[in-house]
Write a protein that holds these residues in place. Structure first.
Motif, short mmCIF file in Angstrom:
data_model
loop_
_atom_site.label_atom_id
_atom_site.label_comp_id
_atom_site.label_asym_id
_atom_site.label_seq_id
_atom_site.Cartn_x
_atom_site.Cartn_y
_atom_site.Cartn_z
N ILE A 246 0.70 -1.21 0.14
CA ILE A 246 0.14 0.06 -0.14
C ILE A 246 0.92 1.37 0.07
O ILE A 246 0.26 2.29 0.06
CB ILE A 246 -1.05 -0.02 1.30
CG1 ILE A 246 -0.40 -0.14 2.68
CG2 ILE A 246 -1.99 -1.05 1.20
CD1 ILE A 246 -1.13 0.11 3.65
N GLY A 247 2.19 1.31 -0.15
CA GLY A 247 3.03 2.45 -0.03
C GLY A 247 3.18 3.11 1.38
O GLY A 247 3.65 4.35 1.17
N PHE A 248 3.04 2.41 2.37
CA PHE A 248 3.02 3.06 3.60
C PHE A 248 4.69 2.62 4.18
O PHE A 248 4.88 1.33 3.59
CB PHE A 248 2.16 2.78 4.82
CG PHE A 248 0.89 3.12 4.45
CD1 PHE A 248 0.50 4.20 3.35
CD2 PHE A 248 -0.37 2.91 5.20
CE1 PHE A 248 -0.70 4.60 3.14
CE2 PHE A 248 -1.49 3.22 4.95
CZ PHE A 248 -1.65 4.32 4.10
N SER A 249 5.00 3.24 5.28
CA SER A 249 6.25 2.91 5.86
C SER A 249 5.92 1.66 6.75
O SER A 249 4.77 1.49 7.15
CB SER A 249 6.95 3.94 6.54
OG SER A 249 6.29 4.32 7.55
N VAL A 250 7.00 0.86 6.99
CA VAL A 250 6.43 -0.16 8.22
C VAL A 250 6.10 0.45 9.34
O VAL A 250 5.20 -0.15 10.16
CB VAL A 250 7.74 -1.17 7.97
CG1 VAL A 250 7.43 -2.12 9.46
CG2 VAL A 250 7.91 -1.92 6.98
N GLY A 251 6.83 1.59 9.76
CA GLY A 251 6.38 2.25 11.25
C GLY A 251 4.93 2.75 11.14
O GLY A 251 4.12 2.60 12.01
N LYS A 252 4.56 3.24 9.92
CA LYS A 252 3.15 3.63 9.82
C LYS A 252 2.10 2.52 9.94
O LYS A 252 1.01 2.71 10.74
CB LYS A 252 2.85 4.40 8.52
CG LYS A 252 1.51 5.01 8.33
CD LYS A 252 1.52 5.93 7.14
CE LYS A 252 0.09 6.87 7.18
NZ LYS A 252 0.13 7.82 5.97
N ASN B 229 2.73 -0.32 11.61
CA ASN B 229 2.79 -0.74 12.63
C ASN B 229 1.89 -0.01 13.48
O ASN B 229 1.24 -0.28 14.38
CB ASN B 229 4.21 -0.90 13.46
CG ASN B 229 4.30 -1.27 14.62
OD1 ASN B 229 4.20 -0.31 15.73
ND2 ASN B 229 4.67 -2.58 14.86
N PHE B 230 2.01 1.38 13.23
CA PHE B 230 1.36 2.24 14.31
C PHE B 230 -0.24 2.22 13.78
O PHE B 230 -1.17 1.97 15.07
CB PHE B 230 1.56 3.79 14.06
CG PHE B 230 0.75 4.82 14.50
CD1 PHE B 230 1.07 5.27 16.03
CD2 PHE B 230 -0.21 5.43 14.00
CE1 PHE B 230 0.45 6.14 16.48
CE2 PHE B 230 -0.86 6.38 14.70
CZ PHE B 230 -0.78 6.81 16.03
N ILE B 231 -0.75 2.03 12.66
CA ILE B 231 -2.16 2.03 12.56
C ILE B 231 -2.55 0.58 12.69
O ILE B 231 -3.75 0.43 13.33
CB ILE B 231 -2.51 2.08 10.92
CG1 ILE B 231 -2.06 3.42 10.60
CG2 ILE B 231 -3.83 1.68 10.55
CD1 ILE B 231 -2.06 3.77 8.98
N LEU B 232 -1.99 -0.49 12.68
CA LEU B 232 -2.16 -1.93 13.10
C LEU B 232 -2.46 -1.81 14.57
O LEU B 232 -3.55 -2.37 15.24
CB LEU B 232 -1.38 -2.98 12.74
CG LEU B 232 -1.34 -3.67 11.38
CD1 LEU B 232 0.08 -4.42 11.24
CD2 LEU B 232 -2.85 -4.49 11.37
N LYS B 233 -1.57 -1.32 15.43
CA LYS B 233 -1.88 -1.28 16.85
C LYS B 233 -3.10 -0.67 17.44
O LYS B 233 -3.72 -0.80 17.97
CB LYS B 233 -0.74 -0.65 17.49
CG LYS B 233 0.42 -1.42 17.77
CD LYS B 233 1.63 -0.37 18.48
CE LYS B 233 3.06 -1.38 18.47
NZ LYS B 233 4.02 -0.72 19.39
N ALA B 234 -3.45 0.36 16.53
CA ALA B 234 -4.56 1.31 16.87
C ALA B 234 -5.90 0.30 16.32
O ALA B 234 -7.03 0.29 17.15
CB ALA B 234 -4.57 2.57 15.97
N LEU B 235 -5.86 -0.33 15.52
CA LEU B 235 -6.85 -1.35 14.87
C LEU B 235 -6.98 -2.51 15.76
O LEU B 235 -8.14 -3.07 16.19
CB LEU B 235 -6.70 -1.65 13.40
CG LEU B 235 -6.66 -0.76 12.34
CD1 LEU B 235 -6.27 -1.36 11.05
CD2 LEU B 235 -8.22 -0.01 12.33
N ILE B 236 -6.06 -2.85 16.36
CA ILE B 236 -6.11 -3.82 17.63
C ILE B 236 -6.60 -3.40 18.61
O ILE B 236 -7.40 -3.99 19.21
CB ILE B 236 -4.65 -4.39 17.60
CG1 ILE B 236 -4.19 -5.46 16.46
CG2 ILE B 236 -4.60 -5.56 18.74
CD1 ILE B 236 -2.62 -5.73 16.55
#
Length: 109
Positions: free
Chosen positions: A27-33, A35-42
């Protein structure tokens, strides 16, 4: 980009045996981004992660949509489609207005 759009991109990218780097690349995001979004979704209960031992004896995570996550993905997808339809209709109106203006200019030559 909006938070909803970012969430939708991540929710859409979650498939069986997918890693954060592969989501980021897709999707063209950084791995850090990612990770940040996944944590919020979790935290929101939309995604769950499970640790497992990979074939090369490394711990990996599997990401799965929860029922709530599937519903949210559908809701966000519908909002995205509605927004794109509205943009399309606006462009159609603009195009028609441009055609009318062009024809009026041609007639006045």
């Amino acid at each position: 980009m909006t938070t909803e759009y970012n969430d939708l991109e991540i929710l859409r990218a979650i498939k069986a045996d997918v890693s954060q780097p592969s989501i980021a690349k897709e999707i063209g995001f950084s791995v850090g981004k990612v990770n940040f979004i996944l944590k919020a979704l979790i935290e929101k209960g939309l995604v769950k992660s499970e640790r497992f031992l990979s074939s090369n004896n490394r711990m990996k995570y599997a990401y799965l949509l929860t029922d709530k996550g599937v519903k949210e993905k559908m809701k966000l997808t519908q909002k995205f489609i509605d927004r794109k339809k509205a943009e399309y209709e606006e462009l159609q109106k603009e195009l028609e207005q441009d055609r009318q203006n062009y024809l009026s200019c041609e007639e006045n030559k």
